[in-house]
Design an enzyme around this catalytic site. Structure first.
Site, PDB file in Angstrom:
ATOM      1  N   GLY A  22       0.822  -1.213   0.000  1.00 51.82           N
ATOM      2  CA  GLY A  22       0.000   0.000   0.000  1.00 51.82           C
ATOM      3  C   GLY A  22       0.856   1.264   0.000  1.00 51.82           C
ATOM      4  N   LEU A  80      -3.990  -7.308  -1.538  1.00 50.65           N
ATOM      5  CA  LEU A  80      -4.155  -6.532  -2.774  1.00 50.65           C
ATOM      6  C   LEU A  80      -5.542  -5.905  -2.908  1.00 50.65           C
ATOM      7  CD1 LEU A  80      -2.268  -9.044  -5.113  1.00 50.65           C
ATOM      8  CD2 LEU A  80      -1.388  -6.877  -4.241  1.00 50.65           C
ATOM      9  N   LYS A 139      -9.324   2.119   4.854  1.00 51.11           N
ATOM     10  CA  LYS A 139      -9.022   3.442   5.414  1.00 51.11           C
ATOM     11  C   LYS A 139      -9.927   4.587   4.965  1.00 51.11           C
ATOM     12  CE  LYS A 139      -5.754   4.766   1.858  1.00 51.11           C
ATOM     13  NZ  LYS A 139      -4.574   5.532   1.516  1.00 51.11           N
ATOM     14  N   SER A 152      -4.075   6.605  13.938  1.00 41.66           N
ATOM     15  CA  SER A 152      -4.412   7.849  13.245  1.00 41.66           C
ATOM     16  C   SER A 152      -4.730   8.946  14.252  1.00 41.66           C
ATOM     17  CB  SER A 152      -5.642   7.590  12.372  1.00 41.66           C
ATOM     18  OG  SER A 152      -6.238   8.792  12.001  1.00 41.66           O
ATOM     19  N   THR A 178      -7.097  10.660  14.154  1.00 36.70           N
ATOM     20  CA  THR A 178      -8.554  10.686  14.331  1.00 36.70           C
ATOM     21  C   THR A 178      -8.960  10.187  15.721  1.00 36.70           C
ATOM     22  OG1 THR A 178     -10.641  10.138  13.239  1.00 36.70           O
ATOM     23  CG2 THR A 178      -9.048   8.380  13.366  1.00 36.70           C
ATOM     24  N   TYR A 228     -14.379   3.863  10.882  1.00 34.27           N
ATOM     25  CA  TYR A 228     -12.934   3.770  10.633  1.00 34.27           C
ATOM     26  C   TYR A 228     -12.156   4.226  11.872  1.00 34.27           C
ATOM     27  CZ  TYR A 228      -8.297   5.194   9.201  1.00 34.27           C
ATOM     28  OH  TYR A 228      -6.927   5.367   9.146  1.00 34.27           O
ATOM     29  N   LYS A 284      -9.535   2.175  14.777  1.00 34.09           N
ATOM     30  CA  LYS A 284      -8.191   2.557  15.237  1.00 34.09           C
ATOM     31  C   LYS A 284      -8.155   2.620  16.766  1.00 34.09           C
ATOM     32  CE  LYS A 284      -6.300   2.742  11.244  1.00 34.09           C
ATOM     33  NZ  LYS A 284      -5.458   1.614  10.856  1.00 34.09           N
ATOM     34  N   TYR A 318      -0.667   8.707  12.869  1.00 30.86           N
ATOM     35  CA  TYR A 318      -0.293   9.519  11.714  1.00 30.86           C
ATOM     36  C   TYR A 318      -1.225  10.718  11.613  1.00 30.86           C
ATOM     37  CZ  TYR A 318       1.288   4.844  10.119  1.00 30.86           C
ATOM     38  OH  TYR A 318       1.828   3.592  10.017  1.00 30.86           O
ATOM     39  N   ASN A 321      -1.578  13.744   8.425  1.00 28.10           N
ATOM     40  CA  ASN A 321      -2.068  13.604   7.039  1.00 28.10           C
ATOM     41  C   ASN A 321      -0.932  13.260   6.072  1.00 28.10           C
ATOM     42  OD1 ASN A 321      -4.265  14.993   8.462  1.00 28.10           O
ATOM     43  ND2 ASN A 321      -5.186  15.164   6.437  1.00 28.10           N
ATOM     44  N   ARG A 358      -4.689  21.218   8.482  1.00 28.93           N
ATOM     45  CA  ARG A 358      -4.225  19.878   8.864  1.00 28.93           C
ATOM     46  C   ARG A 358      -2.702  19.881   8.935  1.00 28.93           C
ATOM     47  NH1 ARG A 358      -8.845  19.757   9.489  1.00 28.93           N
ATOM     48  NH2 ARG A 358     -10.423  18.310   8.727  1.00 28.93           N
ATOM     49  N   ARG A 375     -17.651  19.973   4.675  1.00 30.08           N
ATOM     50  CA  ARG A 375     -17.921  18.534   4.594  1.00 30.08           C
ATOM     51  C   ARG A 375     -18.353  18.048   5.971  1.00 30.08           C
ATOM     52  NH1 ARG A 375     -12.991  14.834   2.450  1.00 30.08           N
ATOM     53  NH2 ARG A 375     -12.139  15.413   4.467  1.00 30.08           N
TER      54      ARG A 375
HETATM   55  P1  NAD Z   1      -3.415   1.638   1.648  1.00 33.95           P
HETATM   56  O1  NAD Z   1      -4.821   1.245   1.399  1.00 33.95           O
HETATM   57  O2  NAD Z   1      -2.628   2.214   0.536  1.00 33.95           O
HETATM   58  O3  NAD Z   1      -2.594   0.378   2.211  1.00 33.95           O
HETATM   59  C1  NAD Z   1      -3.188  -0.626   2.997  1.00 33.95           C
HETATM   60  C2  NAD Z   1      -2.779  -1.956   2.389  1.00 33.95           C
HETATM   61  O4  NAD Z   1      -3.350  -3.006   3.184  1.00 33.95           O
HETATM   62  C3  NAD Z   1      -3.288  -2.152   0.973  1.00 33.95           C
HETATM   63  O5  NAD Z   1      -2.222  -2.552   0.145  1.00 33.95           O
HETATM   64  C4  NAD Z   1      -4.348  -3.242   1.089  1.00 33.95           C
HETATM   65  O6  NAD Z   1      -4.391  -4.051  -0.067  1.00 33.95           O
HETATM   66  C5  NAD Z   1      -3.888  -3.988   2.326  1.00 33.95           C
HETATM   67  N1  NAD Z   1      -4.923  -4.665   3.105  1.00 33.95           N
HETATM   68  C6  NAD Z   1      -6.098  -4.165   3.580  1.00 33.95           C
HETATM   69  N2  NAD Z   1      -6.753  -5.102   4.291  1.00 33.95           N
HETATM   70  C7  NAD Z   1      -5.967  -6.205   4.288  1.00 33.95           C
HETATM   71  C8  NAD Z   1      -6.081  -7.498   4.846  1.00 33.95           C
HETATM   72  N3  NAD Z   1      -7.156  -7.863   5.564  1.00 33.95           N
HETATM   73  N4  NAD Z   1      -5.092  -8.385   4.656  1.00 33.95           N
HETATM   74  C9  NAD Z   1      -4.010  -8.054   3.920  1.00 33.95           C
HETATM   75  N5  NAD Z   1      -3.837  -6.854   3.363  1.00 33.95           N
HETATM   76  C10 NAD Z   1      -4.814  -5.943   3.540  1.00 33.95           C
HETATM   77  O7  NAD Z   1      -3.418   2.606   2.902  1.00 33.95           O
HETATM   78  P2  NAD Z   1      -2.253   3.496   3.519  1.00 33.95           P
HETATM   79  O8  NAD Z   1      -2.583   4.911   3.274  1.00 33.95           O
HETATM   80  O9  NAD Z   1      -0.933   2.971   3.106  1.00 33.95           O
HETATM   81  O10 NAD Z   1      -2.504   3.215   5.071  1.00 33.95           O
HETATM   82  C11 NAD Z   1      -1.805   2.225   5.780  1.00 33.95           C
HETATM   83  C12 NAD Z   1      -2.340   2.175   7.203  1.00 33.95           C
HETATM   84  O11 NAD Z   1      -2.191   3.457   7.791  1.00 33.95           O
HETATM   85  C13 NAD Z   1      -3.831   1.829   7.285  1.00 33.95           C
HETATM   86  O12 NAD Z   1      -4.027   1.007   8.420  1.00 33.95           O
HETATM   87  C14 NAD Z   1      -4.483   3.172   7.487  1.00 33.95           C
HETATM   88  O13 NAD Z   1      -5.701   3.090   8.167  1.00 33.95           O
HETATM   89  C15 NAD Z   1      -3.429   3.893   8.322  1.00 33.95           C
HETATM   90  N6  NAD Z   1      -3.538   5.354   8.230  1.00 33.95           N
HETATM   91  C16 NAD Z   1      -3.501   5.934   6.975  1.00 33.95           C
HETATM   92  C17 NAD Z   1      -3.632   7.315   6.871  1.00 33.95           C
HETATM   93  C18 NAD Z   1      -3.663   7.974   5.511  1.00 33.95           C
HETATM   94  O14 NAD Z   1      -4.110   9.113   5.413  1.00 33.95           O
HETATM   95  N7  NAD Z   1      -3.169   7.341   4.448  1.00 33.95           N
HETATM   96  C19 NAD Z   1      -3.781   8.096   8.029  1.00 33.95           C
HETATM   97  C20 NAD Z   1      -3.777   7.462   9.277  1.00 33.95           C
HETATM   98  C21 NAD Z   1      -3.651   6.087   9.356  1.00 33.95           C
HETATM   99  N1  UDP Z   2     -10.748  18.943   1.455  1.00 30.25           N
HETATM  100  C1  UDP Z   2     -11.299  19.809   0.519  1.00 30.25           C
HETATM  101  N2  UDP Z   2     -11.674  19.300  -0.693  1.00 30.25           N
HETATM  102  C2  UDP Z   2     -11.528  17.976  -1.024  1.00 30.25           C
HETATM  103  C3  UDP Z   2     -10.963  17.104  -0.056  1.00 30.25           C
HETATM  104  C4  UDP Z   2     -10.594  17.619   1.176  1.00 30.25           C
HETATM  105  O1  UDP Z   2     -11.449  20.995   0.773  1.00 30.25           O
HETATM  106  O2  UDP Z   2     -11.901  17.572  -2.131  1.00 30.25           O
HETATM  107  C5  UDP Z   2     -10.312  19.481   2.764  1.00 30.25           C
HETATM  108  C6  UDP Z   2     -11.008  18.860   3.970  1.00 30.25           C
HETATM  109  O3  UDP Z   2     -12.213  19.565   4.245  1.00 30.25           O
HETATM  110  C7  UDP Z   2      -9.938  19.022   5.062  1.00 30.25           C
HETATM  111  C8  UDP Z   2      -8.628  18.876   4.289  1.00 30.25           C
HETATM  112  O4  UDP Z   2      -8.945  19.144   2.917  1.00 30.25           O
HETATM  113  O5  UDP Z   2      -9.989  20.328   5.602  1.00 30.25           O
HETATM  114  C9  UDP Z   2      -8.001  17.493   4.396  1.00 30.25           C
HETATM  115  O6  UDP Z   2      -8.965  16.522   4.022  1.00 30.25           O
HETATM  116  P1  UDP Z   2      -8.570  15.011   3.769  1.00 30.25           P
HETATM  117  O7  UDP Z   2      -9.810  14.278   3.380  1.00 30.25           O
HETATM  118  O8  UDP Z   2      -7.392  14.930   2.857  1.00 30.25           O
HETATM  119  O9  UDP Z   2      -8.041  14.511   5.200  1.00 30.25           O
HETATM  120  P2  UDP Z   2      -8.769  14.462   6.634  1.00 30.25           P
HETATM  121  O10 UDP Z   2      -7.957  15.345   7.501  1.00 30.25           O
HETATM  122  O11 UDP Z   2     -10.164  14.910   6.475  1.00 30.25           O
HETATM  123  O12 UDP Z   2      -8.659  13.036   7.024  1.00 30.25           O
END
Ligand code: NAD
Ligand code: UDP
Length: 333
Positions: free
Chosen positions: A10, A33, A85, A125, A127, A149, A153, A177, A179, A231, A290
């Site tokens: 991912g 995948l 996610k 996260s 969140t 979601y 977490k 994490y 953003n 953010r 939103r």
């Molecule tokens: P992503 O979707 O790109 O990567 C997640 C990967 O996990 C994918 O490749 C998917 O195929 C795999 N996956 C999902 N469920 C699975 C399962 N049951 N078994 C095996 N593989 C599985 O997401 P990302 O942005 O790389 O995020 C990685 C982690 O970080 C996630 O847990 C997400 O919730 C967390 N996170 C992401 C963000 C963000 O903004 N990207 C923010 C905070 C936390």
């Molecule tokens: N946002 C926006 N337009 C979009 C997507 C997001 O204005 O099409 C804004 C959203 O309101 C927030 C910021 O961008 O203030 C980050 O949003 P995102 O969904 O990337 O992450 P979040 O912090 O909500 O998880």
């Protein structure tokens, strides 16, 4: 060290595999995948010269995961990225989210205990902090989450902490994490959501390339300096390096770290930086807020700096430049 990376194909997982290998760690990847492509493995190999062992396994499948652990008795630790996610989708499909994200965490930690793999790093996260004043600090009480979601977490953090409590040799690191944005500077790895992106940066990238006509800015009447949402955006390569620090640190028990820059950036600042750095136009319009969005939040990044020796070093310019390079790259996934 020998590290099992779930969700390693991912967005964040793939960048972390590259940084782990660059720091002489051995990586085994498990990914079903559901939100990634097998070609990512080729990209990791191209960037590092190493092709990690890859198992197309669902982490909720305890038998399949058991086979991976049995095949790799050398494992020292696990980084658990695998999860669904998308916040909006989690509201529409709560069972899918609770099942995938919670069962995967339980199956994985159970396998770790059984096989005495004593180190787990979990993708949490910001969140989980809920609606409270920034900067968010790790010692703040957590507020109620606002969607399934976010709840997965919060509950996964609790599950992992309880299992560590019952197994004193197990060290758990919860990484919250902020953003994550940007892409690998090579243009070979990045965020490639299917369909219309929900998140700001990939949406802006599609508008910049002309794939989507216009960005909707969700609200310009927030109590922030320019009225748009704020953010803490962090470059995915910085985030990946934070995982290497967490893997290498001598952690006992349960530790929690924010991975953010500590600096808030508004939607308008992102749009302006993206346009200026990349020499592109980003048509936008102001749309209603939103539902569920908070006005502003960002990290206190001091604990990760002091205890892990990690700070984010890449700039907003790096984030928007690398995002656009990936978007326009011929090698786009
Ligand atoms: P992503 O979707 O790109 O990567 C997640 C990967 O996990 C994918 O490749 C998917 O195929 C795999 N996956 C999902 N469920 C699975 C399962 N049951 N078994 C095996 N593989 C599985 O997401 P990302 O942005 O790389 O995020 C990685 C982690 O970080 C996630 O847990 C997400 O919730 C967390 N996170 C992401 C963000 C963000 O903004 N990207 C923010 C905070 C936390
Ligand atoms: N946002 C926006 N337009 C979009 C997507 C997001 O204005 O099409 C804004 C959203 O309101 C927030 C910021 O961008 O203030 C980050 O949003 P995102 O969904 O990337 O992450 P979040 O912090 O909500 O998880």
């Amino acid at each position: 060290m020998n590290i099992l990376v779930t969700g390693g194909l991912g967005f964040i997982g793939s960048h972390t595999c590259v940084e782990l290998i660059a720091n002489q760690h051995q990586v085994v990847i498990v990914d079903n995948l559901v939100n990634s492509k097998p070609e990512v493995l080729d990209r990791i190999e191209k960037l590092t010269g190493v092709r990690p062992r890859f198992y197309p396994v669902d982490v909720t499948d305890s038998c399949a995961l058991e086979a991976v652990f049995a095949t790799h008795p050398e494992l020292d630790g696990v980084i658990h990225f695998a999860g669904l996610k998308a916040v909006g989708e989690s509201v529409e499909k709560p069972i899918a989210y609770y099942y995938n994200n919670l069962v995967s965490t339980m199956v994985l930690v159970d396998a770790c205990v059984t096989h005495r793999v004593n180190r787990i790093i979990f993708s949490s996260s910001a969140t989980v902090y809920g609606d409270q004043p920034s900067p968010y600090r790790e010692d703040m009480a957590l507020m109620k989450t606002t969607n399934p979601y976010g709840e997965t977490k919060a509950v996964s953090e609790r599950i992992l902490s309880d299992v560590a409590g019952a197994n004193p040799t197990l060290a758990v690191t919860l990484l919250r994490y902020f953003n994550p944005v940007g892409a690998h500077p090579s243009g070979l790895l990045g965020e490639d959501p299917s369909g219309i992106p929900n998140n700001l940066m990939p949406y802006v990238s599609k508008v910049a390339r002309g794939v989507l006509p216009i960005l909707k800015i969700f609200g310009d009447d927030y109590p922030t300096p320019d009225g748009t949402g704020v953010r803490d955006y962090i470059h995915v390569v910085d985030l990946a390096k934070g995982h290497v620090k967490a893997v290498e640190s001598d952690i006992q028990g349960v530790k929690v770290y924010n991975l953010g820059t500590g600096k808030g950036i508004s939607v308008m600042e992102i749009v302006n930086a993206y346009a200026a750095v990349n020499g592109v136009e980003i048509p936008y319009e102001i749309a209603p807020r939103r539902p569920g969005d908070l006005a502003s939040y960002y990290a206190d990044a001091g604990k990760a700096r002091d205890e892990l020796g990690w700070v984010a070093s890449l700039s907003l310019e790096d984030m928007v430049r690398d995002a656009y390079r990936f978007e326009t790259s011929n090698s786009h996934l």
